[in-house]
Every structure is written in C-alpha cells, then in structure tokens.
Write an enzyme that holds these catalytic residues in place. Structure first.
Site, PDB file in Angstrom:
ATOM      1  N   HIS A 183       0.817  -1.215   0.000  1.00  0.00           N
ATOM      2  CA  HIS A 183       0.000   0.000   0.000  1.00  0.00           C
ATOM      3  C   HIS A 183       0.852   1.268   0.000  1.00  0.00           C
ATOM      4  O   HIS A 183       0.419   2.313  -0.465  1.00  0.00           O
ATOM      5  CB  HIS A 183      -1.051  -0.065   1.111  1.00  0.00           C
ATOM      6  CG  HIS A 183      -2.141  -1.009   0.733  1.00  0.00           C
ATOM      7  ND1 HIS A 183      -2.128  -2.331   1.088  1.00  0.00           N
ATOM      8  CD2 HIS A 183      -3.199  -0.845  -0.089  1.00  0.00           C
ATOM      9  CE1 HIS A 183      -3.156  -2.932   0.537  1.00  0.00           C
ATOM     10  NE2 HIS A 183      -3.827  -2.058  -0.185  1.00  0.00           N
ATOM     11  N   ARG A 321     -15.915  -0.208  -2.783  1.00  0.00           N
ATOM     12  CA  ARG A 321     -15.613  -1.499  -2.158  1.00  0.00           C
ATOM     13  C   ARG A 321     -15.929  -1.444  -0.673  1.00  0.00           C
ATOM     14  O   ARG A 321     -15.563  -0.477   0.013  1.00  0.00           O
ATOM     15  CB  ARG A 321     -14.131  -1.798  -2.357  1.00  0.00           C
ATOM     16  CG  ARG A 321     -13.665  -2.961  -1.508  1.00  0.00           C
ATOM     17  CD  ARG A 321     -12.308  -3.380  -1.890  1.00  0.00           C
ATOM     18  NE  ARG A 321     -11.273  -2.545  -1.302  1.00  0.00           N
ATOM     19  CZ  ARG A 321      -9.985  -2.694  -1.574  1.00  0.00           C
ATOM     20  NH1 ARG A 321      -9.598  -3.602  -2.443  1.00  0.00           N
ATOM     21  NH2 ARG A 321      -9.083  -1.937  -0.996  1.00  0.00           N
ATOM     22  N   ASN A 433      -3.429  -7.144  -7.569  1.00  0.00           N
ATOM     23  CA  ASN A 433      -2.377  -7.104  -6.532  1.00  0.00           C
ATOM     24  C   ASN A 433      -2.481  -8.339  -5.644  1.00  0.00           C
ATOM     25  O   ASN A 433      -1.519  -9.074  -5.437  1.00  0.00           O
ATOM     26  CB  ASN A 433      -2.517  -5.859  -5.650  1.00  0.00           C
ATOM     27  CG  ASN A 433      -2.578  -4.592  -6.466  1.00  0.00           C
ATOM     28  OD1 ASN A 433      -2.057  -4.560  -7.568  1.00  0.00           O
ATOM     29  ND2 ASN A 433      -3.234  -3.576  -5.951  1.00  0.00           N
ATOM     30  N   ARG A 444       2.889  -9.458  -0.408  1.00  0.00           N
ATOM     31  CA  ARG A 444       3.127  -8.217  -1.157  1.00  0.00           C
ATOM     32  C   ARG A 444       3.868  -7.160  -0.351  1.00  0.00           C
ATOM     33  O   ARG A 444       4.294  -6.150  -0.876  1.00  0.00           O
ATOM     34  CB  ARG A 444       1.803  -7.663  -1.716  1.00  0.00           C
ATOM     35  CG  ARG A 444       0.802  -7.272  -0.667  1.00  0.00           C
ATOM     36  CD  ARG A 444      -0.581  -7.127  -1.264  1.00  0.00           C
ATOM     37  NE  ARG A 444      -0.862  -5.780  -1.716  1.00  0.00           N
ATOM     38  CZ  ARG A 444      -2.087  -5.335  -1.984  1.00  0.00           C
ATOM     39  NH1 ARG A 444      -3.136  -6.154  -1.890  1.00  0.00           N
ATOM     40  NH2 ARG A 444      -2.294  -4.112  -2.372  1.00  0.00           N
ATOM     41  N   CYS A 481      -8.875  -3.641 -11.331  1.00  0.00           N
ATOM     42  CA  CYS A 481      -8.632  -2.483 -10.484  1.00  0.00           C
ATOM     43  C   CYS A 481      -7.331  -2.605  -9.710  1.00  0.00           C
ATOM     44  O   CYS A 481      -7.033  -1.791  -8.855  1.00  0.00           O
ATOM     45  CB  CYS A 481      -9.800  -2.240  -9.534  1.00  0.00           C
ATOM     46  SG  CYS A 481     -10.047  -3.560  -8.368  1.00  0.00           S
TER      47      CYS A 481
HETATM   48  C1  PEP Z   1      -5.954  -5.596  -5.377  1.00  0.00           C
HETATM   49  O1  PEP Z   1      -5.723  -6.447  -4.522  1.00  0.00           O
HETATM   50  O2  PEP Z   1      -5.523  -5.651  -6.552  1.00  0.00           O
HETATM   51  C2  PEP Z   1      -6.752  -4.413  -5.031  1.00  0.00           C
HETATM   52  C3  PEP Z   1      -7.139  -3.563  -5.964  1.00  0.00           C
HETATM   53  O3  PEP Z   1      -7.043  -4.199  -3.718  1.00  0.00           O
HETATM   54  P1  PEP Z   1      -5.953  -3.648  -2.652  1.00  0.00           P
HETATM   55  O4  PEP Z   1      -4.731  -3.258  -3.421  1.00  0.00           O
HETATM   56  O5  PEP Z   1      -6.557  -2.498  -1.949  1.00  0.00           O
HETATM   57  O6  PEP Z   1      -5.735  -4.830  -1.783  1.00  0.00           O
HETATM   58 MG    MG Z   2      -6.791  -6.373  -2.701  1.00  0.00          MG
END
Ligand code: PEP
Ligand code: MG
Length: 548
Positions: A183, A321, A433, A444, A481
């Site tokens: 993030h 979301r 992601n 991640r 997304c």
């Molecule tokens: C994802 O996991 O690709 C996503 C868009 O949600 P976040 O990055 O907020 O986990």
């Molecule tokens: Mg996600």
C-alpha cells in the site's frame, strides 16, 4: 554504483537522498542523576522547542497541514500534560520517561473517549516522540523535514506517513521493504511520486548523496555524471509534456470502448481524477477513510463521505468497495485478534461477515447516498473465495437496497470458479495485486519476494482469462482495479483476456489511454494469447509487448 529494486510508476527523480530516522526505543525507567528542578527546566525547554518547530512547519505548509501541526504544537504545551510530566519528574522519573508516561496516559484517556478524540491519540504519540528525540539530541522520527527537495529513503512507510508526504519536497521514494503492490507503493503511485521498493542496500546510502531514481527501470544510479543528470532531467521534462495530451475516453484503435476509471481512497481526490479524464471510479477503497478510527464509523459519518464522492460523478459509474480490513490495512474496530499470517486470515469479506453489523451499516450508508445522488453506484466485496460468499454478499446488498452488487477476484479460488460466481454477482472486478500475491504465494509487503509480485506471470494471466471468459459468456462486466491496469502494455493484454474496464490511479490514465489507442481488440487478443503461453513473467512481458 547502481542499486536495483522494483519500480513503481514510470517516473524519474533526481536529487539528494535523506534517510528517515529510526523509531525511538521506549525510554528506560532508570533512576535520575539531576535534581528535579534542572530536569524540569530541560524538559520545559524541549517542549517549547518542539512547539515552536511544529508551528513553524505549520505556517510554511499552510492549508490542512497547518491545522494539524498547530494542534500538535498545542498538545506539546497543554498545561494538564505539562503538570503531569513535572509531577512524574518530582516523583523520581527521568525527563524522557516522564514525558513518555504522561503522554501515554493521556493517549489512553483519548482512546477511551472514542470517535474523533481517539483519532487524536496517534498525533499525541507523535508529539511525545518528538519531545523525547529533542531531549536525546537525535532526529525526530517520521518523515524528515527539509527546506530542500529530497528523495526519501526508509525501511518502509506506514500509510499515514505516505499520506502526509509533502509533494513539494519529496521528489522520490526508495524503500528497503515492500513490493510493487504494497500500500506504500500504491499511495506513492497515486501521488505520482517515483518510487523504487525492495531495494537491498537502500539504507546504506548516506544523506546528501545525489541519485537518479528511475522507477521505469527499477534502478538507482548513485553519484551520476553530468551527462546522466542532464538525460534524466530531460526525461522528467518530456513526461511532464506528455501528461498534457488531450483527455479522451478510453478507446481501442478499432473504436472498442474501454472505460478508464479511477482508483480513489478519499472523496477529496475525486476532482483531480475528473480533471485527469477519469470516466468514473472503478475502486473506492473505503478502508482508507477509517485507518485511524478506533471505533466503527456510524452510518451518518459514512453517508456524508459517500455522498460527497458520488456528487463528483453524476451520470457516471462509481464502484465502491466494502471495507477491506486486515493484513497490511488493519482497522482497530474490525481486526482485534493477533494472527500469524494476517494476509491469509480474517481479511476483507471474512472480517465483515464476522462483524455483520459493521457491514450492514456500511451498505445502508451506501444505499442512502445512492438514493440522493445521480451517480451509478456499484458496490463490491473484497477477498471473496467462492459463490457461497458471493451469494451472502449479493443478497445482503440487495436486502439493504443496493442495485448493482459484485465481488472482487483476488483469491485464486474465485477465478477458478468465476462461471459459478457470475451466476450470482452482477459483476467482477479483478484485484491483480492480491490475485498475484495469493497465486504466487508471495507476501506483497515483503521486499525479499518482490520479484514474485509480477502480474505478468502467466499463472496470473491464465486466471484472468478464466474470469474474462466467464464474463463474456454471462455478458457481465469484468473490470481490473489492481496496479496491473496502470502498466500500459499489460493493460492491453488484460483487455485481450476479456477485461471490459480498467481502473487505476488517476496519475496513470494518460499513459494507458495513449497505449490503448494504438491497438485493435484483435491485436490485444493476439498479444494476450502469446503472453499466456510464456513460462515466466519476463517472457510474458516480452511476448505480450511486441507484435511480430
Ligand atoms: C488488489 O488487490 O488488486 C486491489 C485492488 O485491492 P488492494 O490493493 O486495496 O488490496
Ligand atoms: Mg486487494
């Protein structure tokens, strides 16, 4: 010398580096040497210095930051707190320990009061750290303050640090930890700060060293030559010029429309997204609104935020979301149990289902905002595994008055079962992601496995294809997304795999718009087919980028 890591975005930054100071350890509770009166005098001087510094920073920063910093300066001189510190020193504590204990006690009181007061507790902790740093004669923790622009080097940044970065000063970001979809990286990309994460050796760079941080290449050139500096500065100027190309809707060379939507974390960012040509919102991350909240937000608190957001998008689609709490975005009011592997724990819909009233309140707030707006509101759940969970969320959404209810595809099981899921959901939006993190079993947040966090991996692309095929068979929308949609070449391949909309940080819209316009749907499908047959992410990137 050159260091390398994983680049975030395509920007370049040139400048001196400045390291984020290490967090301070808790002051030990040891006996004091000085007499109480001189210790009190030292602490009073430190309190005054910190308050002056905060006020000065506030007047330089202006706007909302000034209010925050001035409020912090007042905390440093709050008479009740100062008296408490003095009493503790007179009771035998050292100045550092007395400050630490007095502020911690006050923090507990604020947390107990809940709501807005509880949110101030974090600020109080920050002020206490600044005073202790002043007493120790070391740099205050947190993002350093400098009059000159700099490239920030840190182990990693908390979302709150990243959100507060002063864009006039921070030219770029280099972190030792974190992957391209952590993030921290997402926030950096959204602020158009070139960032390179997962850089081994980052923390060995010394303050003031000049570097070229090239996010597109994932490299950091240390002590570059004059020619290298001139070339980097030219690239920065060229990118700035390209960003001012005309704003058109997303469309392929054959006229196929691919709506280009924005990923947002606050209604405050909506106007800037519209200015960059966003055709709506493809992902509104509601949990970003409540990262500091100690208690669950009320329906009314939420309704005000959602109504503000929808107000910017009359006649346009806005996908919101439900709270994605857990893993690297814990919310105090939803995730209270310790988990060894939080990314595999009670996250997203799982956490909401365990606290159903919080989910009901959120969906109710969204339905109320929808009723008073002209936007086309879609609502989706994060971290959904199969059609049973989909059924649960979709029926609750409909019961509470929402018209378009879908799910995110982030867990591989959902991709495999996409045909079943789309019998129930109105749409699917692929979070590449997490889909990449879970497909490749690579955290991640972890720099050491950042190279696994590559959505070009054919395993990820094959899962996207399963969802794209199910979307086409059911005639329902399949959005992307995750950060993958912000990579222009990969965006074309994702369209070839069946994505019907792409959502990204607004800063990436111009590059993706330009790339889509160069390819027909047929070409996108050919590129996708080639990438699907590759063996590695690197091979897929080469195969999916060039038409021979
Ligand atoms: C994802 O996991 O690709 C996503 C868009 O949600 P976040 O990055 O907020 O986990
Ligand atoms: Mg996600």
């Amino acid at each position: 010398m050159e260091l390398s890591g994983v680049g975030v975005g395509r920007g370049v930054a040139v400048g001196p580096i400045l390291r984020m100071p290490d967090p301070l350890p808790e002051p030990v509770d040891s006996p004091r040497d000085d007499d109480a009166a001189s210790e009190v005098a030292t602490v009073e001087a430190a309190l005054a210095t910190v308050a002056t510094e905060l006020n000065e920073r506030g007047s330089k920063a202006g706007g909302a930051a000034r209010d925050v910093l001035e409020a912090a300066a007042l905390m440093a001189q709050d008479p009740t707190l100062v008296d408490d510190v003095k009493a503790r020193i007179e009771g035998g504590k050292t100045g550092e320990r007395a400050v630490f204990e007095a502020f911690a006690a006050f923090q507990d009181i604020l947390i107990g009061m809940g709501g807005l007061m509880a949110e101030r507790a974090t600020d109080l902790g920050d002020v206490s750290q600044r005073i202790i740093a002043q007493l120790r004669g070391v740099a205050a923790p947190g993002v350093p303050v400098s009059d000159e622009p700099f490239i920030l080097v840190a182990p990693d940044l908390a979302p709150a640090d990243t959100a507060l970065l002063d864009l006039d000063r921070v030219l770029g970001l280099i972190t030792r930890d974190g992957g391209p979809t952590s993030h921290t990286a997402i926030l950096a990309r959204s602020k158009s700060i070139p960032a390179i994460v997962g850089v081994i050796g980052a923390l060995d760079l010394t303050d003031g060293t000049i570097v070229i941080a090239d996010a597109a290449a994932g490299t950091i050139l240390v002590d570059p030559s004059d020619d290298e500096l001139a070339a980097a500065r030219q690239r920065i100027a060229d990118r700035a010029a390209a960003a001012s190309a005309p704003l058109t809707d997303g469309v392929l060379a054959d006229g196929t429309k691919i709506p280009l939507l924005a990923n947002l974390g606050s209604p405050k960012d909506a106007a800037a997204a519209v200015a960059l040509g966003a055709e709506g919102v493809g992902l509104f991350r509601t949990e970003f609104l409540f990262l500091d909240s100690k208690t669950a937000p009320t329906v009314e608190d939420q309704r005000a935020q959602y109504t503000e957001l929808l107000g910017h998008f009359a006649g346009k689609k806005v996908v919101v979301r439900a709270l994605d709490a857990g893993a690297d975005k814990p919310l105090a009011f939803l995730n209270d149990a310790h988990e060894e592997n939080p990314a595999l724990g009670l996250r997203g819909l799982r956490a909401l289902r365990a606290s159903e009233q919080i989910l009901r309140d959120q969906l109710t707030a969204l339905a109320l905002s929808d009723a008073e707006s002209d936007a086309d509101l879609w609502v989706m759940a994060p971290m959904v595994s199969d059609s049973e969970e989909t059924e649960y969320f979709v029926s609750l959404g409909r019961e509470l008055g929402l018209k378009t209810v879908g799910v995110m595809a982030e867990v591989p099981s959902l991709a495999v079962l996409a045909d079943q899921v789309l019998e129930v959901a109105d749409f699917v939006s692929i979070g590449t992601n997490d889909l990449t993190q879970y497909t490749l079993a690579a955290d991640r947040m972890l720099g050491s496995v950042a190279h696994f966090q590559d959505p070009w991996h054919p395993a990820v692309l094959r899962l996207v294809k399963l969802i794209g095929d199910a979307g086409r068979a059911s005639g329902k929308s399949v959005g992307i997304c995750g950060e993958a949609a912000a990579d222009p070449q990969l965006a074309v391949v994702l369209v070839g795999l069946g994505a019907t909309t792409l959502s990204m940080t607004p800063a990436a819209l111009a590059d993706v718009r330009a790339e889509l316009a160069l390819h027909t749907l047929d070409e996108a499908r050919q590129l996708a087919a080639r990438a699907l047959n590759a063996r590695t992410a690197a091979e897929a990137r080469t195969a999916g980028t060039v038409i021979s």
